[in-house]
Scaffold this motif. Structure first.
Motif, PDB file in Angstrom:
ATOM      1  N   LYS A 279      39.042 -15.205 -29.157  1.00 50.85           N
ATOM      2  CA  LYS A 279      39.858 -15.076 -27.950  1.00 50.85           C
ATOM      3  C   LYS A 279      41.260 -14.592 -28.309  1.00 50.85           C
ATOM      4  N   ASP A 290      37.946 -27.454 -23.335  1.00 48.92           N
ATOM      5  CA  ASP A 290      36.582 -26.959 -23.129  1.00 48.92           C
ATOM      6  C   ASP A 290      35.545 -28.093 -23.255  1.00 48.92           C
ATOM      7  N   ASP A 349      31.581 -16.012 -27.708  1.00 46.75           N
ATOM      8  CA  ASP A 349      32.430 -16.782 -26.808  1.00 46.75           C
ATOM      9  C   ASP A 349      31.645 -17.314 -25.600  1.00 46.75           C
ATOM     10  N   GLU A 351      29.427 -19.597 -25.533  1.00 50.30           N
ATOM     11  CA  GLU A 351      28.800 -20.640 -26.344  1.00 50.30           C
ATOM     12  C   GLU A 351      28.375 -21.858 -25.535  1.00 50.30           C
ATOM     13  N   GLY A 379      35.375 -18.044 -17.322  1.00 45.42           N
ATOM     14  CA  GLY A 379      36.647 -17.589 -16.774  1.00 45.42           C
ATOM     15  C   GLY A 379      36.419 -16.904 -15.427  1.00 45.42           C
TER      16      GLY A 379
HETATM   17  N1  BES Z   1      35.236 -21.953 -22.171  1.00 47.30           N
HETATM   18  C1  BES Z   1      35.152 -20.593 -21.797  1.00 47.30           C
HETATM   19  C2  BES Z   1      35.389 -20.379 -20.295  1.00 47.30           C
HETATM   20  C3  BES Z   1      36.794 -20.596 -19.833  1.00 47.30           C
HETATM   21  C4  BES Z   1      37.773 -19.661 -20.109  1.00 47.30           C
HETATM   22  C5  BES Z   1      37.107 -21.703 -19.096  1.00 47.30           C
HETATM   23  C6  BES Z   1      39.070 -19.876 -19.648  1.00 47.30           C
HETATM   24  C7  BES Z   1      38.385 -21.909 -18.623  1.00 47.30           C
HETATM   25  C8  BES Z   1      39.370 -20.996 -18.908  1.00 47.30           C
HETATM   26  C9  BES Z   1      33.768 -20.047 -22.118  1.00 47.30           C
HETATM   27  O1  BES Z   1      33.193 -20.535 -23.284  1.00 47.30           O
HETATM   28  C10 BES Z   1      33.939 -18.592 -22.308  1.00 47.30           C
HETATM   29  O2  BES Z   1      34.614 -18.204 -23.217  1.00 47.30           O
HETATM   30  N2  BES Z   1      33.317 -17.800 -21.432  1.00 47.30           N
HETATM   31  C11 BES Z   1      33.414 -16.399 -21.502  1.00 47.30           C
HETATM   32  C12 BES Z   1      32.069 -15.827 -21.218  1.00 47.30           C
HETATM   33  C13 BES Z   1      31.959 -14.358 -21.494  1.00 47.30           C
HETATM   34  C14 BES Z   1      32.041 -14.101 -22.972  1.00 47.30           C
HETATM   35  C15 BES Z   1      30.641 -13.881 -20.942  1.00 47.30           C
HETATM   36  C16 BES Z   1      34.436 -15.937 -20.458  1.00 47.30           C
HETATM   37  O3  BES Z   1      34.493 -16.541 -19.382  1.00 47.30           O
HETATM   38  O4  BES Z   1      35.197 -15.039 -20.745  1.00 47.30           O
END
Ligand code: BES
Ligand code: MN
Ligand code: ZN
Length: 496
Positions: A279, A290, A349, A351, A379
């Protein structure tokens, strides 16, 4: 905080502080009118002089008013009477306790349950006030070297109900409210811990303390046991960290041992760096949150146990840390989940869905009544719904509706998104049964679709709490969502 209910006239309360509402423009609530009458129009005169308009957030503390018993009377502005809705009511109580804490009154008798809140009865008003009054003073200051606390902090709230016949319902509402607030605090305390403390192993230790305290069954799977179960998706996520993953199950028994349990499953990524698909640096500290789904599971079990609900509930936490490393899993890897399905990794990401896939398959062993998972999963959910509602999906309309209703009741609201078959196509892989991401479109839904492939054998709902689980900025902190929503659902299932 200690919370009580009683009924009686405000002018006759022997207490440090009586709290009454004033509506805009300069209109007294019923309890304020009682005080006005007992004091020969003291409040009316004061309003006429312009000291208090009744705007929302306005406070006016009055001392030593002649002819009445309380030491102080606090006037609280509530805005226009017809605008007093759920949110404003809770907000008023929260601001009230923050205002009172440090004014010298260690106790207060509050005349808010008599107020008219659209569509809400006395039980709701007492419960909501109990929660807001308790949680309004929540702090996480365990790591501050110096903590400044008022010399005379607020310790006791008494909510006054209009009729003696309301007392029974009021008392039950206080108990429900305290249990919910304690559950929320439990979740916040765990979620606010820094990621160097709140590792998967720490979560297992916390589960052990909670189990001890509330007499819960406990099962913890370490890596070897997860390996034996074939949890290839879950294990891959954790393999880049020196903090090994854990699958944790806490079992609350409030019914016959052979009655099907309600199962709640939480995403417990103790820190989500993104892994090899790392990230950006900005706000990455917030990825300690998370594991808010997991924290929610702790809070729900605590609330359920405190209420002694006559149902069985299993709380499952899928705990791992997602870090880049020489041993980390990578984009392109193909994993085999416990169910036997294969997953092509496009982005490390994504995960959360991988640890959940195996946890959700594993919970079949409980022959669940329903399964609800909660996760800071995408997100995209924040893009879709902002920070006011969680995303809600599922394979059973009744379950989704009951959760939506529980959200409306508690103020931890959720909004349904569709899991139509057409969306499933976005997960097609050239090399495996599915990809772990669906692309830019409908990111929250395709994550839900991914999970749905591991939940076919029971009634299931998924709550994406990415937008609601914590607040950023100056008031950074975990909210405890969706502890109240899910606990309310369980309380309803247990018979109201
Ligand atoms: N934990 C994150 C989602 C997240 C991001 C929650 C910011 C709250 C704030 C999750 O593991 C993630 O990284 N999701 C990715 C998925 C994508 C790679 C398909 C995302 O949302 O960008
Ligand atoms: Mn991620
Ligand atoms: Zn994540």
């Amino acid at each position: 905080m200690e919370v009580f209910v009683k009924s009686g006239s405000p002018e006759k309360q022997r207490t440090a502080c009586v709290v009454v509402g004033v509506f805009e423009p300069r209109r007294l609530s019923p309890a304020a009118r009682d005080i006005d009458r007992a004091t020969d129009g003291y409040l009316t005169k004061l309003l006429r002089r312009g000291d208090m308009e009744g705007r929302q957030g306005q406070f006016l503390m009055l001392h030593n008013i002649p002819n009445i018993l309380p030491d102080r009377v606090l006037l609280v502005g509530l805005g226009k009477e017809r605008d007093l809705d759920d949110h404003r009511y809770r907000d008023a109580v929260e601001k009230l306790v923050q205002h009172l804490d440090g004014t010298g009154s260690m106790e207060a008798v509050v005349y808010f349950p008599e107020l008219h809140v659209k569509g809400r009865e006395i039980g709701w008003k007492v419960r909501a006030a109990t929660e807001a009054g308790t949680l309004g003073l929540y702090r996480f200051d365990q790591y501050k070297s110096k903590v400044e606390r008022p010399r005379r902090p607020l310790r006791r709230l008494t909510f006054c109900v209009p009729r003696r016949s309301d007392l029974r319902e009021g008392q039950a509402a206080v108990e429900r409210g305290m249990a919910f607030a304690n559950g929320v605090s439990q979740a916040r305390d765990l979620a606010n811990q820094p990621p160097n403390v709140a590792t998967p192993m720490h979560m297992a230790e916390q589960a052990s303390s909670l189990a001890e305290e509330w007499n819960l069954g406990l099962t913890v799977l370490d890596e070897a046991q997860m390996e034996a179960e074939g949890m290839g998706a879950f294990l891959a996520v954790g393999q880049g960290s020196v903090n090994p993953p854990r699958l944790i199950a806490m079992e609350y028994q409030g019914d016959e041992a052979d009655t099907k349990p309600y199962v709640v499953v939480g995403k417990g990524i103790s820190f989500d760096s993104g892994g090899i698909s790392i990230k950006p640096a900005s706000a990455m500290d917030e990825m300690k949150y998370d594991m808010c789904g997991a924290a929610g599971v702790f809070g729900i079990l605590r609330a359920v146990a405190e209420l002694e609900l006559p149902i069985n509930v299993v709380g499952v936490v899928a705990a791992a840390e997602n870090l880049p490393d020489g041993k980390a899993y990578r984009p392109g890897d193909i994993l085999t989940a416990m169910s036997g399905k294969t997953i092509e990794i496009i982005n490390t990401d994504a995960e959360g869905r991988l640890v959940l896939a195996d946890a959700l398959h594993w919970v079949q062993r409980y022959e669940p009544e329903t399964v609800i998972d909660m996760a800071t999963l995408t997100g995209a959910c924040i893009v879709a719904l902002g920070k006011k509602a969680a995303g809600l999906m599922g394979n059973n309309d009744r379950l989704v509706r009951e959760l939506t209703d529980a959200g409306d009741e508690t103020g931890e609201r959720a909004w349904q998104l569709p899991l139509w078959d057409e969306y499933q196509e976005l997960l097609k892989s050239n090399f495996a049964d599915m990809k772990n991401v669906g692309g830019r479109e409908a990111g929250t839904i395709t994550a839900g679709c991914f999970l749905s492939r591991f939940t076919e054998d029971y009634e299931w709902a998924h709550i994406d709490i990415a937008g609601v689980a914590w607040t950023s900025g100056d008031n950074k902190g975990a909210t405890g969502h969706p502890v109240r929503m899910v606990s309310q659902y369980l309380a309803e299932r247990a018979g109201g």
